[in-house]
Design an enzyme around this catalytic site. Sequence first.
Site, PDB file in Angstrom:
ATOM      1  N   LYS A 146       0.862  -1.176   0.000  1.00 57.77           N
ATOM      2  CA  LYS A 146       0.000   0.000   0.000  1.00 57.77           C
ATOM      3  C   LYS A 146       0.900   1.227   0.000  1.00 57.77           C
ATOM      4  O   LYS A 146       1.713   1.410   0.907  1.00 57.77           O
ATOM      5  CB  LYS A 146      -0.897  -0.011   1.239  1.00 57.77           C
ATOM      6  N   LYS A 188      -2.250  -1.499  -3.864  1.00 57.06           N
ATOM      7  CA  LYS A 188      -3.086  -0.310  -3.766  1.00 57.06           C
ATOM      8  C   LYS A 188      -2.227   0.940  -3.880  1.00 57.06           C
ATOM      9  O   LYS A 188      -1.223   1.019  -3.167  1.00 57.06           O
ATOM     10  CB  LYS A 188      -3.783  -0.337  -2.403  1.00 57.06           C
TER      11      LYS A 188
HETATM   12  C1  PBG Z   1      -7.104   3.714   5.462  1.00 54.16           C
HETATM   13  C2  PBG Z   1      -7.569   3.474   4.075  1.00 54.16           C
HETATM   14  C3  PBG Z   1      -7.356   4.289   2.969  1.00 54.16           C
HETATM   15  C4  PBG Z   1      -8.022   3.709   1.909  1.00 54.16           C
HETATM   16  C5  PBG Z   1      -8.607   2.528   2.375  1.00 54.16           C
HETATM   17  N1  PBG Z   1      -8.300   2.386   3.727  1.00 54.16           N
HETATM   18  C6  PBG Z   1      -6.686   5.578   2.785  1.00 54.16           C
HETATM   19  C7  PBG Z   1      -5.517   5.966   3.557  1.00 54.16           C
HETATM   20  O1  PBG Z   1      -4.559   5.207   3.723  1.00 54.16           O
HETATM   21  O2  PBG Z   1      -5.556   7.106   4.019  1.00 54.16           O
HETATM   22  C8  PBG Z   1      -8.077   4.293   0.542  1.00 54.16           C
HETATM   23  C9  PBG Z   1      -9.213   3.901  -0.282  1.00 54.16           C
HETATM   24  C10 PBG Z   1      -9.459   4.752  -1.445  1.00 54.16           C
HETATM   25  O3  PBG Z   1      -8.828   5.809  -1.668  1.00 54.16           O
HETATM   26  O4  PBG Z   1     -10.356   4.370  -2.202  1.00 54.16           O
HETATM   27  N2  PBG Z   1      -6.395   2.729   6.075  1.00 54.16           N
HETATM   28 ZN    ZN Z   2      -5.794   3.576   8.133  1.00 55.98          ZN
END
Ligand code: PBG
Ligand code: ZN
Length: 334
Positions: free
Chosen positions: A205, A258
């Site tokens: 991520k 992601k």
């Molecule tokens: C938080 C989380 C995020 C997303 C899913 N869970 C964003 C972040 O790390 O701030 C992003 C999902 C999206 O942008 O569609 N843990």
């Molecule tokens: Zn988070």
Amino acid sequence: MYFPTMRMRRLRKDSRIREIVRETKVYKKDLIYPIFFKDSLNKGEKEEIPSMPGEYRYSLEAGVEFAKKLESQGLKSIIVFGVPNIEQKDEIGTPAYTKDGIVQKAIRLLKKQTNLVIISDVCLCQYTSHGHCGIIRKNDCADFGYEILNDETLTYLSKVALSHAEAGADIVAPSDMMDGRIEAIRNTLDENGYENVMIMAYSAKYASAFYEPFRKAVDSSPLTGDRKTYQMDPANATEAIRECELDVLEGADFLIIKPALPYLDIIKTIKEEFNLPLVSYNVSGEYSMIITAIEKGFLKENAIIESLTSIKRAGSNLIITHFAPYLLENNLLD
Ligand code: PBG
Ligand code: ZN
């Protein structure tokens, strides 16, 4: 043999031929729909999300009704996100693991009223007053005057995952990027008799700009600082392999990359290196860019299937996407 004897255009001659030589196809069963449940909404209510045109935050009942509709149109899986009441947020993200938290309630109702595969996002950021994915401690030497504690956070993430399993989640999906969380969660689930609950790990991520519409949608932006001490640097590819390697060793059942579209090279590499079902998260920013361009008439709707096809072509088995309702409602997939 080459031109004029060899002609590539023969394989593109008409739609029947194109159909049988097509290498990649997105199916309904490949889609995972991310749904937002908001605790403070009244029964039946939903609220449009300004940063994500066409997407909503749902009350418990309205969200489950929508999920039922999508299921009748062919949806197989759903990933549940919660928006807790602001006044319940605290330093340690308590509303993330209480029995009557919004996600726990949503899972129980979805379990009762649908046959969908229920995945739950496991994190603290929507539930902490500071908006970080972990527990923080003051540290004057650190960049923003505090640090995000890794090992302490594992205890809380394990509580969140367990509470989701108890509510009936089929799969828990930790999105925090702390080290060792897959092992911690696996152990907690196993010790409590949930050895068949799967872990879908957000293994690679990235600290991405494309999460912005989501953070606005669920009120999860860090109050100060950023997530760069836990999420990955967008410039790094080999590090993604190490992250996945560790998550596999710790017991992940699925791997997530992601975001998706700006990271197709990572998806391809990870598919080649590992033999686990691979999931890509077509994140909020990817959704909002395309949907806004369509609304403005700069793009046509066929941009949606083309971009999802590219994610599958890169090697993804499943795609988490806000485009699921559009594709299902218009019956655009097999
Ligand atoms: C938080 C989380 C995020 C997303 C899913 N869970 C964003 C972040 O790390 O701030 C992003 C999902 C999206 O942008 O569609 N843990
Ligand atoms: Zn988070």
